[in-house]
Design an enzyme around this catalytic site. Structure first.
Site: not given
Ligand code: NAD
Ligand code: DAU
Length: 348
Positions: A59-60, A82, A85, A100, A130-132, A155-157, A159, A254
């Site tokens: 755990d980080i 990690a 997200s 985390t 993330t771009d958020e 979340y974005s705050a 990150k 969307n």
């Molecule tokens: P995810 O939620 O699928 O995976 C996160 C991983 O981190 C999991 O395997 C989880 O077990 C591990 N984790 C969580 N808390 C932990 C802790 N305290 N110690 C050790 N491990 C821990 O996330 P993802 O979508 O794969 O995103 C990965 C990274 O990329 C994140 O930093 C996220 O902010 C960033 N990111 C995601 C997206 C996206 O669209 N999903 C886009 C841009 C950036």
């Molecule tokens: O932009 C990068 C980010 O993209 C990452 O940093 C995040 O980890 C990742 O979760 C993602 O964030 P979003 O909030 O954009 O992703 P999500 O899939 O949750 O939602 C995508 C869009 O769809 C958003 O505008 C919210 C909408 N949505 C989402 C869900 C889950 C719906 O309308 N209905 C839903 O049930």
């Protein structure tokens, strides 16, 4: 070269681990993951027996454990993914995101500095963000690396805060760092709480598709393997201290994306055209819902030659195929079966 990849059992992390294990047989890759609900070692079955791969459950947020691990392993590089997200979870439980994403990142920075203090040459702490962090766009413009931070969700705050700490360790202690900020990823192994896998699963099960607000929010979608390739390119060739934006140049409202997904699903499931669209249900909007994200990745393209490899329609079809071909994966992550297994295997 011994690289620590954190969060390697998650969605993007598992693609990054696979890429590094396969492409660099001479590297040692240690995957550190807590295995939260989002971490799933099933994602890495194909590489778990490789000689250059090792998994550590940790755990980080445990600073002492991180210091001990770094002292024992003497990593040359860190690729830090990690995180908690999911935006909706951050609205329900922000503290976990602070722990985390902020405290966990600072613990890793501290641990890296503790072993690299005297010899920084050839070392790198790569922070995946993330771009958020840039906030929300309206009609025009793109996020560049110079866009001021303006996060809106917990979340974005969290990150954004972690990005600031990474830069603070660069500027105060001279830690070699690089940061990338990526747009929305899609592809295999994404936990079905995020829009695309949630809706694929719901369509399969003829359940409602909860579109937030009027479905007019815009996201810029990138194939997850293109993100993993960008991380590889930046890790090896990026300029230390710099930030790189990564994005798909692929903006979708969307509702338009959901309609496309419905038509692909109708076709793949052999259902009458228009059937899945009937599942669309407009629900209360997400609190603080960012209107539009769109990334300018021209710096990465110009300086390091990276470009996205596949068109969205093709990537979406491949993604749908993966979920339909892996119903067991979907069933176990939605039933919690795999978490029971992990508790039995690893405790906690
Ligand atoms: P995810 O939620 O699928 O995976 C996160 C991983 O981190 C999991 O395997 C989880 O077990 C591990 N984790 C969580 N808390 C932990 C802790 N305290 N110690 C050790 N491990 C821990 O996330 P993802 O979508 O794969 O995103 C990965 C990274 O990329 C994140 O930093 C996220 O902010 C960033 N990111 C995601 C997206 C996206 O669209 N999903 C886009 C841009 C950036
Ligand atoms: O932009 C990068 C980010 O993209 C990452 O940093 C995040 O980890 C990742 O979760 C993602 O964030 P979003 O909030 O954009 O992703 P999500 O899939 O949750 O939602 C995508 C869009 O769809 C958003 O505008 C919210 C909408 N949505 C989402 C869900 C889950 C719906 O309308 N209905 C839903 O049930």
């Amino acid at each position: 070269m011994h690289i620590l990849i954190t969060g390697g059992a998650g969605f993007i992390g598992s693609h990054v681990v696979r890429r590094f294990v396969n492409a660099y047989p001479g590297y040692r890759i240690t995957n550190l993951d807590k295995l939260t609900y989002a971490g799933n070692l099933e994602n890495l079955r194909d590489v778990e027996a490789c000689d250059n791969y090792r998994f550590v459950r940790a755990d980080i947020t445990d600073g002492d454990a991180m210091l001990e691990l770094f002292a024992a392993e003497r990593f040359d590089g860190v690729i830090h993914l990690a995180a908690e997200s999911h935006v909706d979870r951050s609205i329900a439980n922000p503290i976990e995101f602070v722990m985390t994403n902020v405290v966990g990142t600072v613990n890793l920075l501290n641990a890296a500095l503790s072993i690299w203090k005297e010899a920084k040459e050839g070392r790198l702490f790569y922070h995946v963000s993330t771009d958020e962090v840039y906030g929300s766009l309206f009609d025009e413009g793109l996020f560049t690396e110079a866009t001021p931070y303006d996060p809106h969700s917990p979340y974005s705050a969290s990150k954004a805060s972690s990005d600031h700490f990474v830069r603070a360790w660069r500027d105060t202690y001279g830690l070699p760092v690089v940061i990338s900020n990526c747009s929305n990823n899609y592809g295999a192994c994404q936990f079905p709480e995020k829009l695309i896998p949630l809706f694929i699963n719901n369509i399969r099960n003829s359940k409602p598709l909860p579109v937030y607000g009027r479905g007019e929010n815009v996201r810029d979608w990138l194939w997850v393997e293109d993100h993993a390739r960008a991380i590889d390119v930046i890790y090896h060739n990026g300029k230390h201290g710099e930030t790189y934006n990564i994005g798909g140049h692929n903006e979708w409202r969307n509702i338009d994306l959901v309609r496309l997904l419905c038509s692909v699903m109708d076709e793949k499931l052999g259902r009458p055209a228009g059937g899945s669209e009937k599942l669309i249900t407009y629900v209360t909007d997400r609190a603080g819902h960012d209107q539009r994200y769109a990334i300018d990745s021209s710096k990465l393209q110009r300086e390091l030659g990276w470009i996205p490899s596949i068109r969205f329609e093709e990537g979406l079809r491949r993604t749908v195929d993966w979920y339909l071909e892996n119903p067991g994966w979907l069933r176990s992550v939605t039933s919690g079966e795999y978490r029971t297994y992990y508790r039995r295997m690893y405790g906690g």
